[in-house]
Design a protein around this motif. Structure first.
Motif, mmCIF file in Angstrom:
data_model
loop_
_atom_site.group_PDB
_atom_site.id
_atom_site.type_symbol
_atom_site.label_atom_id
_atom_site.label_comp_id
_atom_site.label_asym_id
_atom_site.label_seq_id
_atom_site.Cartn_x
_atom_site.Cartn_y
_atom_site.Cartn_z
ATOM 1 N N SER A 104 -1.290 -0.705 -12.135
ATOM 2 C CA SER A 104 -0.050 -1.421 -12.389
ATOM 3 C C SER A 104 -0.159 -2.774 -12.211
ATOM 4 O O SER A 104 0.706 -3.571 -13.567
ATOM 5 C CB SER A 104 1.081 -1.021 -11.706
ATOM 6 O OG SER A 104 1.307 0.382 -11.844
ATOM 7 N N SER A 105 -0.526 -3.464 -11.604
ATOM 8 C CA SER A 105 -0.368 -5.358 -11.518
ATOM 9 C C SER A 105 -1.223 -5.696 -12.577
ATOM 10 O O SER A 105 -1.073 -7.261 -12.820
ATOM 11 C CB SER A 105 -1.614 -5.379 -10.123
ATOM 12 O OG SER A 105 -2.478 -5.472 -10.687
ATOM 13 N N GLY B 242 -6.486 6.553 -4.598
ATOM 14 C CA GLY B 242 -5.528 7.094 -6.127
ATOM 15 C C GLY B 242 -4.257 5.981 -5.727
ATOM 16 O O GLY B 242 -4.036 5.056 -6.657
ATOM 17 N N LEU B 243 -3.986 4.746 -4.425
ATOM 18 C CA LEU B 243 -2.767 4.580 -4.414
ATOM 19 C C LEU B 243 -3.330 2.798 -5.080
ATOM 20 O O LEU B 243 -2.630 2.266 -5.402
ATOM 21 C CB LEU B 243 -2.144 4.432 -3.526
ATOM 22 C CG LEU B 243 -1.430 5.539 -2.608
ATOM 23 C CD1 LEU B 243 -1.068 5.359 -1.360
ATOM 24 C CD2 LEU B 243 0.073 5.525 -3.788
ATOM 25 N N GLN B 244 -4.605 3.124 -4.374
ATOM 26 C CA GLN B 244 -5.491 1.468 -4.760
ATOM 27 C C GLN B 244 -5.291 1.651 -6.085
ATOM 28 O O GLN B 244 -5.387 0.552 -6.492
ATOM 29 C CB GLN B 244 -6.799 1.014 -4.220
ATOM 30 C CG GLN B 244 -6.238 -0.652 -4.091
ATOM 31 C CD GLN B 244 -8.285 -0.521 -4.119
ATOM 32 O OE1 GLN B 244 -9.075 0.131 -4.771
ATOM 33 N NE2 GLN B 244 -8.371 -1.646 -4.096
ATOM 34 N N LEU C 296 3.498 -9.242 -6.296
ATOM 35 C CA LEU C 296 3.570 -8.144 -5.298
ATOM 36 C C LEU C 296 2.154 -8.002 -3.985
ATOM 37 O O LEU C 296 1.615 -8.201 -3.035
ATOM 38 C CB LEU C 296 4.313 -6.696 -5.146
ATOM 39 C CG LEU C 296 4.665 -5.976 -3.927
ATOM 40 C CD1 LEU C 296 5.511 -6.927 -3.151
ATOM 41 C CD2 LEU C 296 5.664 -5.284 -4.529
ATOM 42 N N ALA C 297 1.584 -7.789 -5.188
ATOM 43 C CA ALA C 297 0.068 -6.871 -4.198
ATOM 44 C C ALA C 297 -0.664 -8.032 -4.149
ATOM 45 O O ALA C 297 -1.232 -8.063 -3.301
ATOM 46 C CB ALA C 297 -0.396 -5.530 -5.522
ATOM 47 N N THR C 298 -1.140 -8.770 -5.287
ATOM 48 C CA THR C 298 -1.949 -9.971 -4.521
ATOM 49 C C THR C 298 -1.461 -11.472 -4.376
ATOM 50 O O THR C 298 -2.010 -12.469 -4.130
ATOM 51 C CB THR C 298 -3.093 -10.102 -6.367
ATOM 52 O OG1 THR C 298 -2.282 -10.134 -6.961
ATOM 53 C CG2 THR C 298 -3.923 -8.607 -6.420
#
Length: 178
Positions: A84-85, A76-78, A94-96
């Motif tokens: 969002s990304s 779920g967090l992923q 931030l994520a990638t």
């Protein structure tokens, strides 16, 4: 100790099969993005899922329901971060991270190579793998967010639009949503 008892082996078999089935179902429901080529963020989630599965299998004090909840939380967090990304650029960065240009117009970019910890030999190998025999035939080599190299061949008809989001010198800057 080689063997404790048959009950612990039976517990591992039953919980293992059930946890495995739940994990597969969750991964299928969460979509192809969960199983795609991995960047650092995806690798962390994958390792966490594997660690959770191992804990559910081997730690008697962790119930299957707790493990299922942990799987659901991680997936779920992923999903939330990837959702969002796609919509918010700063979350994506931030994520990638961002792709990094390592060679431009046939010229190696030494500062970019050093900060990315990539050698000239690795760049040449990527160029050879793309079927190109000369650095001068290459418009750019990009270190992608998943750690792979993209080799963009020089083209008379190209406008460089595939390079607009790449960190590095650009001949054809286009509209960038930042």
């Amino acid at each position: 100790m080689l063997f404790r008892d048959w009950d612990s082996l039976q517990n591992i078999l039953v919980v293992g099969v059930m946890a495995y089935v739940v994990l597969i179902v969750f991964l299928r429901v969460s979509g192809k993005r969960t199983l795609s080529k991995m960047n650092a963020f995806d690798l962390i989630v994958t390792v966490a899922l594997g660690s959770t599965l191992a804990t559910v299998l081997l730690a008697k004090e962790v119930a299957l329901a707790e493990g299922v909840l942990a799987f659901a939380l991680l997936i779920g967090l992923q999903f939330a971060v990837t959702w969002s990304s796609v919509r918010v650029r700063w979350v994506r960065r931030l994520a990638t991270g961002e792709p990094k240009m390592l060679l431009y117009d046939g010229q190696l970019l030494p500062a970019a190579l050093m900060t990315s910890r990539v050698t000239e030999d690795e760049i040449r190998a990527a160029i050879r793998s793309a079927g190109v025999d000369s650095l001068s035939s290459v418009c750019a080599v990009v270190l992608e967010t998943d750690g792979s190299f993209s080799v963009v061949k020089s083209s008379e008809n190209g406008n460089g639009s595939s390079l607009v989001d790449v960190d590095g010198p650009q001949r054809f800057p286009g509209p960038i949503d930042r």
